[in-house]
Design a protein around this motif. Structure first.
Motif, PDB file in Angstrom:
ATOM      1  N   THR A  78       0.922  -1.283  -0.036  1.00 24.77           N
ATOM      2  CA  THR A  78      -0.031   0.057  -0.003  1.00 24.77           C
ATOM      3  C   THR A  78       0.932   1.151   0.031  1.00 24.77           C
ATOM      4  O   THR A  78       0.434   2.358  -0.250  1.00 24.77           O
ATOM      5  CB  THR A  78      -0.861  -0.024   1.148  1.00 24.77           C
ATOM      6  N   GLU A  79       2.370   1.151   0.548  1.00 21.61           N
ATOM      7  CA  GLU A  79       3.037   2.417   0.545  1.00 21.61           C
ATOM      8  C   GLU A  79       3.733   2.674  -0.782  1.00 21.61           C
ATOM      9  O   GLU A  79       4.270   3.606  -1.121  1.00 21.61           O
ATOM     10  CB  GLU A  79       4.117   2.071   1.578  1.00 21.61           C
ATOM     11  N   ASN A  80       3.796   1.376  -1.786  1.00 18.36           N
ATOM     12  CA  ASN A  80       4.387   1.653  -3.129  1.00 18.36           C
ATOM     13  C   ASN A  80       3.678   2.508  -4.056  1.00 18.36           C
ATOM     14  O   ASN A  80       4.475   3.079  -5.149  1.00 18.36           O
ATOM     15  CB  ASN A  80       4.323   0.217  -3.688  1.00 18.36           C
ATOM     16  N   TRP A  81       2.588   3.031  -3.756  1.00 18.39           N
ATOM     17  CA  TRP A  81       1.908   4.055  -4.579  1.00 18.39           C
ATOM     18  C   TRP A  81       2.640   5.355  -4.447  1.00 18.39           C
ATOM     19  O   TRP A  81       2.510   6.183  -5.399  1.00 18.39           O
ATOM     20  CB  TRP A  81       0.589   4.228  -4.199  1.00 18.39           C
ATOM     21  N   LYS A  82       3.442   5.471  -3.394  1.00 15.83           N
ATOM     22  CA  LYS A  82       4.315   6.952  -3.159  1.00 15.83           C
ATOM     23  C   LYS A  82       5.622   6.872  -4.299  1.00 15.83           C
ATOM     24  O   LYS A  82       6.015   8.042  -4.572  1.00 15.83           O
ATOM     25  CB  LYS A  82       4.804   6.786  -1.838  1.00 15.83           C
ATOM     26  N   ARG A  83       5.569   5.906  -5.149  1.00 15.48           N
ATOM     27  CA  ARG A  83       6.689   5.771  -6.173  1.00 15.48           C
ATOM     28  C   ARG A  83       6.611   6.598  -7.348  1.00 15.48           C
ATOM     29  O   ARG A  83       5.144   6.930  -7.568  1.00 15.48           O
ATOM     30  CB  ARG A  83       7.045   4.299  -6.210  1.00 15.48           C
ATOM     31  N   PRO A  84       7.369   6.882  -8.089  1.00 17.77           N
ATOM     32  CA  PRO A  84       7.026   7.770  -9.389  1.00 17.77           C
ATOM     33  C   PRO A  84       5.883   7.078 -10.295  1.00 17.77           C
ATOM     34  O   PRO A  84       5.773   5.817 -10.161  1.00 17.77           O
ATOM     35  CB  PRO A  84       8.567   7.776 -10.271  1.00 17.77           C
ATOM     36  N   GLU A  85       5.255   8.000 -10.641  1.00 16.19           N
ATOM     37  CA  GLU A  85       4.041   7.385 -11.676  1.00 16.19           C
ATOM     38  C   GLU A  85       4.331   6.503 -12.633  1.00 16.19           C
ATOM     39  O   GLU A  85       3.592   5.661 -12.714  1.00 16.19           O
ATOM     40  CB  GLU A  85       3.266   8.643 -12.079  1.00 16.19           C
ATOM     41  N   GLY A  86       5.258   6.782 -13.346  1.00 18.56           N
ATOM     42  CA  GLY A  86       5.639   5.727 -14.308  1.00 18.56           C
ATOM     43  C   GLY A  86       6.143   4.458 -13.832  1.00 18.56           C
ATOM     44  O   GLY A  86       5.945   3.445 -14.513  1.00 18.56           O
ATOM     45  N   GLU A  87       6.716   4.278 -12.746  1.00 19.96           N
ATOM     46  CA  GLU A  87       7.002   3.181 -12.273  1.00 19.96           C
ATOM     47  C   GLU A  87       5.906   2.249 -11.650  1.00 19.96           C
ATOM     48  O   GLU A  87       5.904   1.112 -11.882  1.00 19.96           O
ATOM     49  CB  GLU A  87       8.112   3.436 -10.971  1.00 19.96           C
ATOM     50  N   VAL A  88       5.112   3.095 -10.976  1.00 23.78           N
ATOM     51  CA  VAL A  88       3.919   2.481 -10.698  1.00 23.78           C
ATOM     52  C   VAL A  88       3.010   1.833 -11.806  1.00 23.78           C
ATOM     53  O   VAL A  88       2.725   0.702 -11.598  1.00 23.78           O
ATOM     54  CB  VAL A  88       2.986   3.173  -9.928  1.00 23.78           C
ATOM     55  N   GLU A  89       2.998   2.765 -12.823  1.00 25.46           N
ATOM     56  CA  GLU A  89       2.339   2.015 -13.932  1.00 25.46           C
ATOM     57  C   GLU A  89       2.967   1.059 -14.463  1.00 25.46           C
ATOM     58  O   GLU A  89       2.382   0.019 -15.116  1.00 25.46           O
ATOM     59  CB  GLU A  89       2.022   3.236 -15.362  1.00 25.46           C
ATOM     60  N   PHE A  90       4.278   0.682 -14.790  1.00 31.20           N
ATOM     61  CA  PHE A  90       4.924  -0.279 -15.036  1.00 31.20           C
ATOM     62  C   PHE A  90       4.623  -1.487 -14.239  1.00 31.20           C
ATOM     63  O   PHE A  90       4.391  -2.803 -14.645  1.00 31.20           O
ATOM     64  CB  PHE A  90       6.530   0.025 -15.178  1.00 31.20           C
ATOM     65  N   LEU A  91       4.691  -1.397 -12.987  1.00 32.03           N
ATOM     66  CA  LEU A  91       4.432  -2.213 -11.967  1.00 32.03           C
ATOM     67  C   LEU A  91       3.074  -2.810 -12.184  1.00 32.03           C
ATOM     68  O   LEU A  91       2.778  -4.166 -11.911  1.00 32.03           O
ATOM     69  CB  LEU A  91       4.656  -1.967 -10.682  1.00 32.03           C
TER      70      LEU A  91
END
Length: 253
Positions: A78-91
């Motif tokens: 739930t904390e990983n949403w804090k990462r850069p938007e592009g990285e989250v989209e890739f994940l």
């Protein structure tokens, strides 16, 4: 404290001998270090996540070959949403790629896939992957593989408390009826044993909000190896370390 935990790590050896009558029923892994793995190679962080995805396949195979009944993998917190938007989209795209290439083998092996965490917040394409995967594997009777996706241990405990409180408010239960066993039935992992062994890669020494109720008596194994470099051999060493520990659960042996 840090030196104590490091002292529990085994020296790396080529050969590992496992006791087949003392294997963990449930192994949980915090897959950490993808970004650092990529950075050390001059690659973008997403390259590390992609390499880590390939390692998931190897570890599932290794656990299934050993006969481990349950494996839980911390895929996205739930904390990983804090990462850069592009990285989250890739994940969020990785589950689609992983299950597209691996689902047939999972079905062939009889693996039942489960997901824990709030999947309702995931993008629609990721939710569709979750739905299709559950549908393809729900009848399988072999190993259970649980992906913790948008998962947080504290949120899970809060949700379980709310579920019991709602039953009390509706008259279906009384506060005095709550036991540890009953509370565990409200958790997302209901139906599977608590993890016997929790492994974390990359040298970090903490649970990071992962299975904080279920891991109360788990044996912990920390490895300096970054997740994309994790291997069947390192898994076997972690299990060997587990088999060398005396699990008393507060009693005496």
């Amino acid at each position: 404290m840090r030196n104590f935990f490091r002292s529990r790590r085994r020296t790396e050896r080529a050969e590992v001998s496992l006791l087949q009558d003392n294997l963990p029923r449930h192994i949980a892994i915090i897959m950490d270090g993808n970004g650092r793995w990529a950075r050390r190679r001059g690659l973008p962080r997403v390259a590390g996540h992609h390499a880590g995805m390939k390692k998931v396949r190897e570890v599932i195979r290794a656990c299934d070959d050993l006969g481990i009944p349950c494996l839980t993998l911390y895929a996205f917190s739930t904390e990983n949403w804090k990462r850069p938007e592009g990285e989250v989209e890739f994940l969020m795209r990785l589950p689609e790629e992983f299950f597209r290439t691996e689902i047939d083998e999972l079905v062939e092996r009889g693996v039942q896939v489960r997901f824990i965490g709030d999947t309702s917040r995931l993008p629609s394409h990721t939710q569709e992957t979750v739905r299709k995967t559950l549908e393809r594997t729900e009848g399988n009777q072999g190993m259970t593989v649980i992906f913790a996706l948008n998962y947080g241990g504290r949120a899970e405990v809060v949700n379980a408390a709310k579920a019991f409180a709602e039953e009390v408010a509706s008259g279906l239960a009384s506060p005095g009826a709550l036991t540890e066993e009953r509370f565990a039935s409200y958790l997302a992992t209901d139906g599977v044993p608590d993890p016997d062994l929790v492994i974390r890669t990359s040298g970090e020494i903490r649970l990071s909000n992962f299975l904080i109720w279920q891991a109360a008596y788990a044996e912990l194994y920390f490895s300096d190896v970054l997740w994309p470099d994790f291997s069947r051999e390192i898994l076997h060493r972690a299990i060997e370390d587990y088999q060398g520990r005396m699990r008393r659960f507060g009693g005496l042996k």
